[in-house]
Motif scaffolding. Structure first.
Motif, PDB file in Angstrom:
ATOM      1  N   LEU A   1       0.819  -1.208   0.000  1.00  0.00           N
ATOM      2  CA  LEU A   1       0.000   0.000   0.000  1.00  0.00           C
ATOM      3  C   LEU A   1       0.858   1.265   0.000  1.00  0.00           C
ATOM      4  N   ALA A   2       1.998   1.213   0.698  1.00  0.00           N
ATOM      5  CA  ALA A   2       2.895   2.372   0.727  1.00  0.00           C
ATOM      6  C   ALA A   2       3.599   2.569  -0.612  1.00  0.00           C
ATOM      7  N   THR A   3       3.992   1.474  -1.260  1.00  0.00           N
ATOM      8  CA  THR A   3       4.711   1.568  -2.531  1.00  0.00           C
ATOM      9  C   THR A   3       3.801   1.993  -3.667  1.00  0.00           C
ATOM     10  N   VAL A   4       2.539   1.573  -3.613  1.00  0.00           N
ATOM     11  CA  VAL A   4       1.588   1.919  -4.670  1.00  0.00           C
ATOM     12  C   VAL A   4       1.426   3.434  -4.791  1.00  0.00           C
ATOM     13  N   ILE A   5       1.493   4.143  -3.659  1.00  0.00           N
ATOM     14  CA  ILE A   5       1.416   5.612  -3.686  1.00  0.00           C
ATOM     15  C   ILE A   5       2.516   6.176  -4.579  1.00  0.00           C
ATOM     16  N   LEU A   6       3.733   5.676  -4.422  1.00  0.00           N
ATOM     17  CA  LEU A   6       4.859   6.171  -5.211  1.00  0.00           C
ATOM     18  C   LEU A   6       4.684   5.855  -6.687  1.00  0.00           C
ATOM     19  N   ARG A   7       4.037   4.745  -6.996  1.00  0.00           N
ATOM     20  CA  ARG A   7       3.827   4.386  -8.403  1.00  0.00           C
ATOM     21  C   ARG A   7       2.925   5.378  -9.124  1.00  0.00           C
ATOM     22  N   HIS A   8       2.125   6.114  -8.371  1.00  0.00           N
ATOM     23  CA  HIS A   8       1.289   7.135  -8.998  1.00  0.00           C
ATOM     24  C   HIS A   8       2.120   8.326  -9.486  1.00  0.00           C
ATOM     25  N   ILE A   9       3.301   8.516  -8.897  1.00  0.00           N
ATOM     26  CA  ILE A   9       4.141   9.673  -9.217  1.00  0.00           C
ATOM     27  C   ILE A   9       5.287   9.311 -10.154  1.00  0.00           C
ATOM     28  N   ILE A  10       5.921   8.176  -9.911  1.00  0.00           N
ATOM     29  CA  ILE A  10       7.082   7.762 -10.701  1.00  0.00           C
ATOM     30  C   ILE A  10       6.626   7.309 -12.088  1.00  0.00           C
ATOM     31  N   PRO A  11       7.293   7.734 -13.160  1.00  0.00           N
ATOM     32  CA  PRO A  11       6.937   7.284 -14.505  1.00  0.00           C
ATOM     33  C   PRO A  11       6.903   5.754 -14.587  1.00  0.00           C
ATOM     34  N   PRO A  12       5.895   5.172 -15.255  1.00  0.00           N
ATOM     35  CA  PRO A  12       5.734   3.716 -15.295  1.00  0.00           C
ATOM     36  C   PRO A  12       6.994   2.959 -15.702  1.00  0.00           C
ATOM     37  N   ALA A  13       7.704   3.460 -16.719  1.00  0.00           N
ATOM     38  CA  ALA A  13       8.904   2.759 -17.176  1.00  0.00           C
ATOM     39  C   ALA A  13       9.940   2.656 -16.059  1.00  0.00           C
ATOM     40  N   CYS A  14      10.011   3.675 -15.207  1.00  0.00           N
ATOM     41  CA  CYS A  14      11.004   3.693 -14.130  1.00  0.00           C
ATOM     42  C   CYS A  14      10.659   2.682 -13.042  1.00  0.00           C
ATOM     43  N   TRP A  15       9.390   2.717 -12.557  1.00  0.00           N
ATOM     44  CA  TRP A  15       9.077   1.805 -11.457  1.00  0.00           C
ATOM     45  C   TRP A  15       9.030   0.354 -11.918  1.00  0.00           C
ATOM     46  N   ARG A  16       8.690   0.116 -13.187  1.00  0.00           N
ATOM     47  CA  ARG A  16       8.720  -1.263 -13.691  1.00  0.00           C
ATOM     48  C   ARG A  16      10.153  -1.792 -13.739  1.00  0.00           C
ATOM     49  N   LEU A  17      11.087  -0.927 -14.136  1.00  0.00           N
ATOM     50  CA  LEU A  17      12.491  -1.324 -14.177  1.00  0.00           C
ATOM     51  C   LEU A  17      13.002  -1.596 -12.758  1.00  0.00           C
ATOM     52  N   MET A  18      12.617  -0.733 -11.804  1.00  0.00           N
ATOM     53  CA  MET A  18      13.028  -0.935 -10.419  1.00  0.00           C
ATOM     54  C   MET A  18      12.421  -2.208  -9.844  1.00  0.00           C
ATOM     55  N   TYR A  19      11.192  -2.510 -10.228  1.00  0.00           N
ATOM     56  CA  TYR A  19      10.543  -3.723  -9.732  1.00  0.00           C
ATOM     57  C   TYR A  19      11.243  -4.968 -10.285  1.00  0.00           C
ATOM     58  N   ARG A  20      11.587  -4.911 -11.562  1.00  0.00           N
ATOM     59  CA  ARG A  20      12.229  -6.069 -12.196  1.00  0.00           C
ATOM     60  C   ARG A  20      13.556  -6.403 -11.533  1.00  0.00           C
ATOM     61  N   TYR A  21      14.319  -5.375 -11.187  1.00  0.00           N
ATOM     62  CA  TYR A  21      15.640  -5.599 -10.593  1.00  0.00           C
ATOM     63  C   TYR A  21      15.638  -5.383  -9.077  1.00  0.00           C
ATOM     64  N   GLU A  22      14.449  -5.199  -8.512  1.00  0.00           N
ATOM     65  CA  GLU A  22      14.264  -5.054  -7.067  1.00  0.00           C
ATOM     66  C   GLU A  22      15.154  -3.952  -6.504  1.00  0.00           C
ATOM     67  N   LEU A  23      14.929  -2.745  -7.026  1.00  0.00           N
ATOM     68  CA  LEU A  23      15.697  -1.572  -6.602  1.00  0.00           C
ATOM     69  C   LEU A  23      14.792  -0.597  -5.864  1.00  0.00           C
ATOM     70  N   GLY A  24      15.367   0.168  -4.938  1.00  0.00           N
ATOM     71  CA  GLY A  24      14.635   1.224  -4.247  1.00  0.00           C
ATOM     72  C   GLY A  24      13.379   0.696  -3.562  1.00  0.00           C
ATOM     73  N   PRO A  25      12.300   1.492  -3.581  1.00  0.00           N
ATOM     74  CA  PRO A  25      11.064   1.068  -2.914  1.00  0.00           C
ATOM     75  C   PRO A  25      10.438  -0.174  -3.552  1.00  0.00           C
ATOM     76  N   GLU A  26      10.762  -0.425  -4.822  1.00  0.00           N
ATOM     77  CA  GLU A  26      10.187  -1.591  -5.497  1.00  0.00           C
ATOM     78  C   GLU A  26      10.758  -2.908  -4.974  1.00  0.00           C
ATOM     79  N   LYS A  27      11.881  -2.860  -4.249  1.00  0.00           N
ATOM     80  CA  LYS A  27      12.392  -4.084  -3.646  1.00  0.00           C
ATOM     81  C   LYS A  27      11.404  -4.610  -2.610  1.00  0.00           C
ATOM     82  N   LYS A  28      10.845  -3.683  -1.809  1.00  0.00           N
ATOM     83  CA  LYS A  28       9.838  -4.079  -0.828  1.00  0.00           C
ATOM     84  C   LYS A  28       8.602  -4.645  -1.518  1.00  0.00           C
ATOM     85  N   MET A  29       8.238  -4.051  -2.646  1.00  0.00           N
ATOM     86  CA  MET A  29       7.068  -4.526  -3.371  1.00  0.00           C
ATOM     87  C   MET A  29       7.282  -5.952  -3.868  1.00  0.00           C
TER      88      MET A  29
END
Length: 462
Positions: free
Chosen positions: A166-194
């Motif tokens: 729920l906390a990470t989803v808030i950030l996904r509203h602000i961060i450009p989709p291409a950026c957070w998808r890349l972070m999620y794939r490589y488990e970087l930054g807040p997307e590691k928790k996700m």
């Protein structure tokens, strides 16, 4: 020396341009709109504000309930509104043109294709099925030990994982989709928790589905006999494991925190409004006296039927949900071009955030006393409950997507609130800071620290 003059000139131009941008604002709290990057700097910086929801409310009040926000070349763009006329148009009058949107499903991908993310025929099928199951005499949303962490008890991995989501989803509203998808794939930054949370949630759901399937195979229950919604879907025999996983996670999100969060804010408001608390106690007194007379136990637990005609408690809960809706904002997208009642033009694909938290605090919607806890606003002259349209009171969504569990939620809240208030005095711990957490669910950032004191009513047994 020439370089110094040049730098100084650029700095002066920057200051003058900044002042020009500030002068264009209709509200001083409105984030500055920069060339190329739009409101991006403000959108990111303001996420760190401890009073984010209240800040958003001030911005919307100063911009006549509507604020187009965008992050320039990044492509992130939202139309933020708390205008009841727009809400009615989006959720009811032109409902089919405003689905959740594909991007919302990607942002909240942990929900899969469950009812919260679904649109069109898939949503209609799931809603019809859920309505049928909830009408059953033995309905329970989902039975599982997945509550929030308690003092002195071990950490519940699922609960912690859902909080991280729920906390990470808030950030996904602000961060450009291409950026957070890349972070999620490589488990970087807040997307590691996700990523970690997603694995925990999937495993929890898989274990619970396996357990329910095992129970179904042993007991052979039919749909009408199943004790909860997940078991009912399993007993049909035509649901895939993926569908069951998505259904389980959606049900857990819907029932895990929303009611508990609402009750936390309810007791917090009563601590600040003893007049309202006393009115509720006066309303409960005749029922409690009868129950205490019939039993030797001074601890009173109220039955659902006994509270069906208790209107002031219901009104007080509505007031709490108006001021602190469990879901502070909702997400929609325009399928085709449209013009909202406010006059704002929507293009196909435009994303819309409907800020229910702010709507409950607008003088133009609820009156000059909108910031006060006044349950009387929900009572008609005959002391019966007053109806308020869902496009004005959005605690349970609005239009065709109005929450199916609304009556169940009110029943749960009334039973719990009545029992706690009658048996205990709830007192906030002095100095404890209570403020909303920036999340999809309106949790209290630091929880609600209270002291419970047993009430001593005169014994009816002499």
């Amino acid at each position: 020396m020439d370089w110094f003059v040049g730098v100084l000139s650029l700095l002066c131009c920057f200051v003058l341009y900044y002042r020009h941008l500030q002068s264009k604002k209709t509200c001083k709290e409105e984030p500055t709109e920069w060339p190329l990057l739009g409101h991006l700097f403000g959108m990111i910086a303001d996420l760190r504000r401890p009073d984010y929801h209240d800040w958003a409310t001030v911005v919307l009040a100063g911009t006549r309930y509507n604020f187009p926000a965008h992050a320039g070349l990044t492509g992130v763009r939202y139309f933020v509104t708390c205008d009841p006329s727009n809400v009615r148009h989006i959720f009811t009058s032109n409902f089919l043109n405003y689905p959740k949107g594909e991007e919302f499903g990607q942002i909240f991908d942990v929900l899969g294709n469950g009812i919260f993310n679904a649109d069109g025929e898939s949503w209609q099928r799931q809603r019809a099925k859920s309505q049928l199951l909830m009408a059953g005499p033995r309905f329970r949303v989902f039975s599982a030990r997945c509550g929030r962490d308690k003092i002195g008890l071990p950490v519940v991995p699922f609960a912690r994982a859902m909080d991280d989501v729920l906390a990470t989803v808030i950030l996904r509203h602000i961060i450009p989709p291409a950026c957070w998808r890349l972070m999620y794939r490589y488990e970087l930054g807040p997307e590691k928790k996700m990523a970690v949370a997603r694995r925990t949630i999937d495993q929890f759901a898989a274990d619970m589905i396996a357990k329910r399937k095992s129970e179904h195979n042993l007991c052979g229950e039919s749909v009408s006999e199943s004790s909860d919604m997940l078991s009912s879907f399993i007993s049909n025999g035509d649901a895939s494991d993926e569908f069951l996983r998505d259904t389980a996670v959606n049900l857990l999100l819907a029932g895990r925190d929303t009611t508990g969060t609402a009750l936390s804010w309810f007791f917090y408001l009563l601590c600040k409004n003893p007049r309202v608390e006393q009115r509720i106690l006066d309303e409960l007194a005749p029922i409690a006296a009868t129950k205490m007379l019939a039993t030797a136990n001074d601890m009173v637990v109220f039955d659902v039927g006994e509270l069906s005609n208790i209107v002031y408690l219901h009104a007080a809960l509505c007031e709490c949900l108006r001021l602190y809706p469990p879901v502070p904002f909702l997400h929609k997208a325009a399928a085709a071009g449209d013009v909202l009642p406010s006059g704002h033009e929507m293009k196909a694909g435009d994303k819309i955030l409907i800020y229910s938290y702010s709507m409950g605090r607008m003088e133009g919607v609820w009156g000059m006393d909108c910031m006060e806890l006044r349950p009387e606003r929900w009572l008609a002259d005959d002391r019966k409950l007053r109806y308020e349209p869902s496009y004005k009171f959005m605690a349970f969504n609005a239009g065709p997507r109005t929450c199916l569990g609304k009556e169940v939620a009110f029943t749960q809240m009334k039973v719990v609130a009545a029992a706690v208030l009658w048996n205990f005095a709830v007192e906030a711990v002095p100095g404890h800071v209570v403020e909303p957490k920036l999340s999809i669910i309106l949790h209290m950032k630091n929880g609600f620290a209270v002291a419970l004191k047993r009430r001593n009513f005169p014994s009816v047994h002499g």
